[in-house]
Design an enzyme around this catalytic site. Structure first.
Site, PDB file in Angstrom:
ATOM      1  N   SER A  20       0.822  -1.211   0.000  1.00 42.28           N
ATOM      2  CA  SER A  20       0.000   0.000   0.000  1.00 42.28           C
ATOM      3  C   SER A  20       0.854   1.258   0.000  1.00 42.28           C
ATOM      4  O   SER A  20       0.340   2.354  -0.142  1.00 42.28           O
ATOM      5  CB  SER A  20      -0.938   0.018   1.210  1.00 42.28           C
ATOM      6  OG  SER A  20      -0.197   0.101   2.404  1.00 42.28           O
ATOM      7  N   HIS A 153     -37.825  17.793 -21.898  1.00 45.51           N
ATOM      8  CA  HIS A 153     -37.702  16.703 -22.881  1.00 45.51           C
ATOM      9  C   HIS A 153     -36.857  17.144 -24.081  1.00 45.51           C
ATOM     10  O   HIS A 153     -37.037  16.637 -25.182  1.00 45.51           O
ATOM     11  CB  HIS A 153     -39.079  16.249 -23.394  1.00 45.51           C
ATOM     12  CG  HIS A 153     -40.053  15.856 -22.339  1.00 45.51           C
ATOM     13  ND1 HIS A 153     -40.317  14.542 -22.025  1.00 45.51           N
ATOM     14  CD2 HIS A 153     -40.835  16.589 -21.499  1.00 45.51           C
ATOM     15  CE1 HIS A 153     -41.234  14.493 -21.068  1.00 45.51           C
ATOM     16  NE2 HIS A 153     -41.563  15.726 -20.726  1.00 45.51           N
ATOM     17  N   SER A 274      -8.720  17.847 -34.336  1.00 45.20           N
ATOM     18  CA  SER A 274      -8.736  16.462 -34.761  1.00 45.20           C
ATOM     19  C   SER A 274      -7.442  16.092 -35.443  1.00 45.20           C
ATOM     20  O   SER A 274      -6.785  16.946 -36.039  1.00 45.20           O
ATOM     21  CB  SER A 274      -9.904  16.267 -35.728  1.00 45.20           C
ATOM     22  OG  SER A 274      -9.675  15.194 -36.600  1.00 45.20           O
ATOM     23  N   LYS A 280     -12.150  20.917 -37.030  1.00 47.10           N
ATOM     24  CA  LYS A 280     -12.837  20.594 -35.787  1.00 47.10           C
ATOM     25  C   LYS A 280     -12.375  21.451 -34.603  1.00 47.10           C
ATOM     26  O   LYS A 280     -11.197  21.727 -34.463  1.00 47.10           O
ATOM     27  CB  LYS A 280     -12.602  19.112 -35.419  1.00 47.10           C
ATOM     28  CG  LYS A 280     -13.189  18.102 -36.373  1.00 47.10           C
ATOM     29  CD  LYS A 280     -14.699  18.073 -36.386  1.00 47.10           C
ATOM     30  CE  LYS A 280     -15.305  17.708 -35.054  1.00 47.10           C
ATOM     31  NZ  LYS A 280     -14.895  16.399 -34.570  1.00 47.10           N
ATOM     32  N   GLU A 287     -16.914  17.443 -22.428  1.00 37.49           N
ATOM     33  CA  GLU A 287     -17.190  16.012 -22.566  1.00 37.49           C
ATOM     34  C   GLU A 287     -16.615  15.227 -21.385  1.00 37.49           C
ATOM     35  O   GLU A 287     -17.219  14.262 -20.922  1.00 37.49           O
ATOM     36  CB  GLU A 287     -16.574  15.488 -23.859  1.00 37.49           C
ATOM     37  CG  GLU A 287     -17.187  16.091 -25.122  1.00 37.49           C
ATOM     38  CD  GLU A 287     -16.418  15.684 -26.360  1.00 37.49           C
ATOM     39  OE1 GLU A 287     -15.377  16.322 -26.645  1.00 37.49           O
ATOM     40  OE2 GLU A 287     -16.831  14.725 -27.028  1.00 37.49           O
ATOM     41  N   TYR A 314     -11.133  -4.624  12.120  1.00 37.69           N
ATOM     42  CA  TYR A 314     -10.381  -4.365  10.904  1.00 37.69           C
ATOM     43  C   TYR A 314     -10.236  -5.656  10.095  1.00 37.69           C
ATOM     44  O   TYR A 314      -9.941  -6.712  10.637  1.00 37.69           O
ATOM     45  CB  TYR A 314      -8.987  -3.820  11.240  1.00 37.69           C
ATOM     46  CG  TYR A 314      -8.184  -3.550   9.991  1.00 37.69           C
ATOM     47  CD1 TYR A 314      -8.410  -2.408   9.235  1.00 37.69           C
ATOM     48  CD2 TYR A 314      -7.237  -4.464   9.529  1.00 37.69           C
ATOM     49  CE1 TYR A 314      -7.706  -2.171   8.065  1.00 37.69           C
ATOM     50  CE2 TYR A 314      -6.526  -4.223   8.357  1.00 37.69           C
ATOM     51  CZ  TYR A 314      -6.766  -3.078   7.627  1.00 37.69           C
ATOM     52  OH  TYR A 314      -6.083  -2.856   6.458  1.00 37.69           O
ATOM     53  N   GLN A 319      -8.094  -2.031   3.348  1.00 37.35           N
ATOM     54  CA  GLN A 319      -6.986  -1.332   2.687  1.00 37.35           C
ATOM     55  C   GLN A 319      -7.424  -0.806   1.317  1.00 37.35           C
ATOM     56  O   GLN A 319      -6.847   0.143   0.800  1.00 37.35           O
ATOM     57  CB  GLN A 319      -5.800  -2.282   2.529  1.00 37.35           C
ATOM     58  CG  GLN A 319      -4.636  -1.650   1.791  1.00 37.35           C
ATOM     59  CD  GLN A 319      -3.400  -2.530   1.833  1.00 37.35           C
ATOM     60  OE1 GLN A 319      -2.870  -2.830   2.898  1.00 37.35           O
ATOM     61  NE2 GLN A 319      -2.946  -2.962   0.674  1.00 37.35           N
TER      62      GLN A 319
END
Lengths: 460, 460, 460, 460
Positions: A20, A153, A274, A280, A287, A314, A319
């Site tokens: 970890s 809508h 692009s 573009k 996005e 625990y 973890q």
């Protein structure tokens, strides 16, 4: 590294699975701070000699410096940041360092680090959400009376002011800020002192440590202290809802940026092009606001899954809490900062907005309400207008182009063409929404006062 | 880097949000391979000169070497691995390199890299699942006739052989291997050649590229080619179910390792101890099999969320596909390898298993079935045994300690104490499960033949 | 109802928590069918007398009639459909009915019912997906040469034919149909005969029952048989991806139905209006395709969560499998049927589509490719066109309106205005996409042949 | 039913897809109440005549009676409860009823109903969570000094009192109660008056309606009012965490009920038996606490998915909010009530608990702490005890059976066997955990005072 009761070394795959340190080193500041408070408390209570505490504090100071400047000497056996810090302290202060872990366990140590971390990131998420709300308010004010079709809508429904629409997001962000504040407030009690699970064999002073570390109380049950991951779930819940809000904002900006809508453009600083289509201009950031939201609630669902059905206290499964948390924190921070920058630099096209908002069909409710004001029941008025709309649609004309006699006929004599055309004349539809919280300019100005008051409180 | 139509540089926060190089460089081998096939095809079709193709291939060879040895010179503007490779090729072969992207777009390029990646990782997941199944079969054979209580509702139900229990997991893993094989088979069609979305303006030979890259066909619709992320969802679906299987195995090993069960111990090489409780031997790897499963299906849920409601064709949201996939791939690989090592080194305690399996209550069904064989309807027999059990529980005795007259009385004369005790005598309960797929040794031996046949097929 | 070993009646809240009859009665046809096959087998093997089997079969015939006509007399103690059927059989054939549960357990009985159900619903989902694919192909053929802007990032990118765009969805649905076929094929082995978990004490003939019920084999491990829920996960995984596809289709129809796009309209039969805005025509069905997809993957995530960490064999948690499955099945069926009806009745606006597709910017790639064909490297050509675009955007003109000298200058003499305007003339951009899978009419016609072949195979 | 602008009737599949009456009729009480307040306000403001308001209120009174006694005459065209109520009011009071929908839209009406519902269910979840916490406190007090092994990694770690362990769950439930209180408090502002999205054309008094319906304020932005589903997400987030807590409790009860643990038994009133194994006593309710938790967070993940990326304002997708919410509400209510009943009737086996808690290994930390109190650094003391444990494990003896000379030798002379055995003598280990929140009886008694204070506040 611990002197183990085992004779065989750990399997390499096990070591990788168990590792970890790669992610929990992020907690080092909290680990050092809590160790300082703990050492001070041990000395105050006479559990360790004052000299040892001094030596530990000196070593911890060095550790802090090493970690903050990147010179900390990690060792092969450091399986997590807690062990690494203690090992290093013991190198620097051999005898005293060995006493640092008195009356403490890795179990209460880990949850204390994480509690401090959650408190901090909840506060910074709160602050970033408030920043974005503030930016939205600013952009709203700059476009106070720009009309925009309101949609239900995704069909044009009734016109609204752009300021009103943007303020809807400001309110969402203000609720998010409040949620993050509640998350931070929820982390009020210090887990440290719970030991492995049962409390400790020493007469510690948990309230002292709590005060040192900014907690208002201590966790009242040692078993709960080391088993509990609620604050992470709380953070992830708040972050999920905030991310969902941002996904809606992102989706609208994407839509507004299309040629068909043409309502807004992101700044070149927030666009990409692009690899083969040189024309573009892609609103990637908008996005990604949309595309990154599921990542945040994916982490929430996963962490609920991790904790699900786990016996107290625990278990190593826990973890897994940290990577879910950390990635959500980083993802949301990036989303909020990006949304702020992108929104601040949006440019709107007033002509396109006005043209779209001038669509006569958006006044249908207003025509019905005119009939209501003339005494017709709303349901009947709605029916009359539905007939007018059907006629216009079937003829391919606008409402104001309907023949005078048909207007009278379809409205059963309750409406004449002049009155109809008067309602349809641009502008009145927005300003007639005089109700509190509505889109008339007067109402929006009142709303702006309220939102600013709310903003002022949103950083507390 | 692309010559942009934009005049303002990208915002730093935008750059960080948009960045994918940090994770997509993992795809470099596929990107180089597809670029080689593409360049060869362009020359074969006369779209670029043969000399340019040779120069590109030479440059790509150098790029492969640089990337594999870690000496590839990444540049500040490299926003993804595709741009980085093309940029470097163009540095190495300035004129020819500029022709590499002819008749290709980043959109079809990315999905082609990912398709190749998914095919490879599905095959390696298949192989690792088969490895674990094989290990389970080996451990089963080594404990062929060791009894174990079978549980329903975690209550002892009927005794089984440990081999039979372990083989249940082998069958799960074999199904997982089959699923991964189907995922790999699903990646049969080459997306490359779809261009940005509409096909390309050149007379390309997609079948040639497909054959070069090991695809059996080409994606038949260019829009579908660049919009489709099904293979990632397929991999994540298969991985989720596999991870869930491993979570059950992990949970059982955790339970078996408790003092209360005491059925099994993980090797010291797969255990950790405690920072303050020196006696602890914790089966961390087994716990992490359980704790990491939600991470895998968290990624699946998130990716469904990402794709949800997206208009065709490519949207930037889809950049989010890769981190979900990669982390799931790595997580599952580590889980499978760790499960294999841990299971291979498990040690079981025959004495504890036998003592637990000898619990007389486990024979209750067998007593009922004896009555059935003597002509009583099963439901009536079930009722008789329920009365015997109730009597024994209320007296605090075992079934074989029930008084003779009570046995006769409660069974309405259908059972005498001698017959009851004879059924209760150890051993017969397991061996009487003679049905196909049952736990009798004869049946388990038949099963072992079948599982080995299945294993042999599981790597195809 | 079972004669229990317990003396206290069940708590009412427990009864409600435990109840499954309200939903599992949906499985009754499978339960009756498997009971018939089981009874026949018991008699063939001499485990019960032939007369008893006859009586059981007669009773089961009556039960089937009662259940199908809604006259089945449920009793207060019926806790699930399995118990209800057995109880009723025993009422109708008291002695014989008590023998029906010989050599069987509720555990293997439940999973057998569910296996048969999954097989059936996977086949019907396959069929519905193929139906929708077929409808999409029909609509595509009817709009073969209607142009439409293709989008990436929701920015107009390159024009495509509407037929090509719609066929992208047909391919998605065909993959869905294949996935459902694999789910059905995965349910090949009969679980019945596994007993509670360990096999049974009788010499049963599982292959006979398998053949009767349409399975090609038997589950080889009795523990696996009663613990395994893979087929439900498989169905939910396939259903999730299918639902996500439908959500994309729904989202596009919503967008196309907006005034701003104006590309398509749903039929009045698939639209609703507003309670106060009479002019509204809302594409609710399309919105619900989008809004119901998360429901399907929510069930998948939940079922993975249910199974996660469960020890073998049966645990009551697994009762939760059915509601997740049933709701997903019903939701997806409704989505597929609705999508089919709505798509079939969509009307497109050719004029709006053509106008949008005629946007000159969509030809930028074609201009670059012209330069490539004249010998310029693609990267350089891309740069030239980017400069032309920047010029046009800054002047607010179209590409064809650029001044002749500027075209020459910005293209470094490689392009003259006449050639530029010739490329920009409508139409050529679509027809130039001659590559396989591209959008030229010739390519789309080839694609149509392939999709029809695929459709023919999609119902197998 | 609305007079539509459409000429074609709705498709039957569309009607089924769109239908919400089957589930939203659950909201009827709120719909009637808000309609009453709305009608009163309309009359007060002079928007409708007082006589009409009276007629509406009379009709609404009749509607309330009909709905509460099940005699309400639903009509074929009633698509939701809001339309059904308004339609019926208009039947009962034809002219006045047609005025009820003045200055209101279904959009603000729906969110108002749901807000009132969420407020109520959050309060009742709060109350049920507090009830369960109270029951847990009662059971804890009844087992104040019963020892139990505390576990980490499901390995025995340190002994604790059963009361202490049970109180850990009480604290979790108290946090849950607090979360539900925050959810209810979060529903402070009335959405009604927002109209369809833009406000209304009438001079309404939203504050009056708010006060009538128990809201402290009004939603300040009409667009936000109809788009916002935060309160549902808030409820589902709180419910998810609560369900996860219950899943841990359930999992422990399942484990404790096993023969191997044998710590506890559920009452017969909370158990079921087996269809073929008459000896079984299955803790189904505990298993279902575990198995139903994923259902709750499945709904949360799904609802985040539904809202994700939706443009403002109302979209039909949002109709999907209610079934997710309702099922989560019902599931959690059943879980909380069942947990309460089952926990209250649990019986514990003191002898088994004591025997398990007397395991000498549980005192390892105490031995180390003894050395610490004698001046050894904790890390060194940990190492000494690890050596003693290794010796005992390798000899297969207990710590107190170690040879005197080995104790001295392995402890480097810091420990003699007499001191070791004295620490190991039963009991001291629990009572030595004197720290605040620890397991000593004195600490538990203090904790009990605190938990009772917290309980008293948990219903506010």
């Amino acid at each position: 590294m611990l002197e183990q009761r085992f004779s065989i070394p750990q399997d390499e795959a096990f070591r990788r699975l168990n590792d970890s340190l790669s992610f929990d080193q992020r907690l080092w500041e909290y680990d050092v701070a809590q160790s300082e408070a703990h050492a001070r408390m041990l000395a105050r209570q006479g559990i360790i000699p004052a000299g040892d505490s001094d030596a530990i504090l000196a070593a911890l100071g060095r550790v802090r410096a090493e970690l903050s400047e990147g010179s900390f000497p990690f060792a092969a056996g450091d399986e997590d940041i807690h062990m690494a810090v203690e090992r290093r302290v013991t190198e620097l202060a051999p005898e005293a360092g060995g006493r640092l872990h008195t009356a403490r366990s890795r179990n209460d140590q880990v949850v204390t680090d994480v509690a401090m971390f959650v408190r901090d990131v909840a506060r910074s998420s709160q602050s970033r959400a408030a920043d974005l709300a503030s930016t939205l308010v600013g952009v709203a004010e700059a476009h106070l009376d720009w009309p925009l079709p309101g949609y239900t809508h995704l069909q044009r429904a009734q016109p609204v002011y752009l300021s009103h629409h943007l303020l809807a997001y400001a309110w969402m962000l203000l609720r998010d800020a409040r949620r993050f504040a509640q998350v931070a407030e929820g982390v009020s009690d210090l887990p440290l002192g719970a030991g492995a699970l049962a409390g400790v064999n020493f007469d510690t002073d948990r309230e002292f440590v709590a005060a040192e570390l900014g907690f208002s109380g201590v966790v009242e049950n040692s078993i709960d202290a080391v088993s509990n991951r609620d604050s992470l779930l709380d953070y992830l819940s708040a972050a999920s809802t905030c991310a969902t809000h941002l996904s809606r904002l992102g989706a609208e900006i994407v839509m507004w940026s299309s040629s068909e809508f043409g309502f807004a453009q992101v700044s070149d600083a927030w666009a990409s092009s692009s690899s083969i289509m040189p024309q573009k201009k892609n609103p990637d950031a908008a996005e990604l606001l949309r595309g990154k939201a599921p990542r945040v609630w994916g982490h929430l669902a996963a962490l609920q899954g991790v904790i699900h059905g786990l016996p107290l206290t625990y278990n190593k499964d826990l973890q897994e809490d940290k990577e879910h948390l950390f990635d959500a924190v980083d993802t949301l921070a990036l989303m909020l900062v990006a949304a702020d920058g992108m929104v601040a630099s949006l440019s709107f096209d007033r002509a396109r907005l006005e043209a779209a908002a001038a669509d006569e069909m958006l006044a249908a409710t207003d025509v019905a309400d005119l009939l209501v004001k003339r005494g017709m029941a709303f349901r009947s008025a709605h029916g009359v207008v539905a007939r007018l709309v059907r006629e216009a649609v079937s003829l391919g004309c606008t409402l104001s182009e309907l023949r005078d006699d048909r207007v009278v006929e379809l409205s059963e004599g309750r409406l004449d063409a002049a009155a109809l055309r008067s309602v349809l004349a641009d502008g009145a539809w927005l300003e007639s929404k005089v109700s509190r919280g509505g889109t008339s300019l007067a109402s929006v100005r009142v709303q702006l006062q309220h939102v600013k008051t709310a903003l002022a409180g949103a950083r507390e």
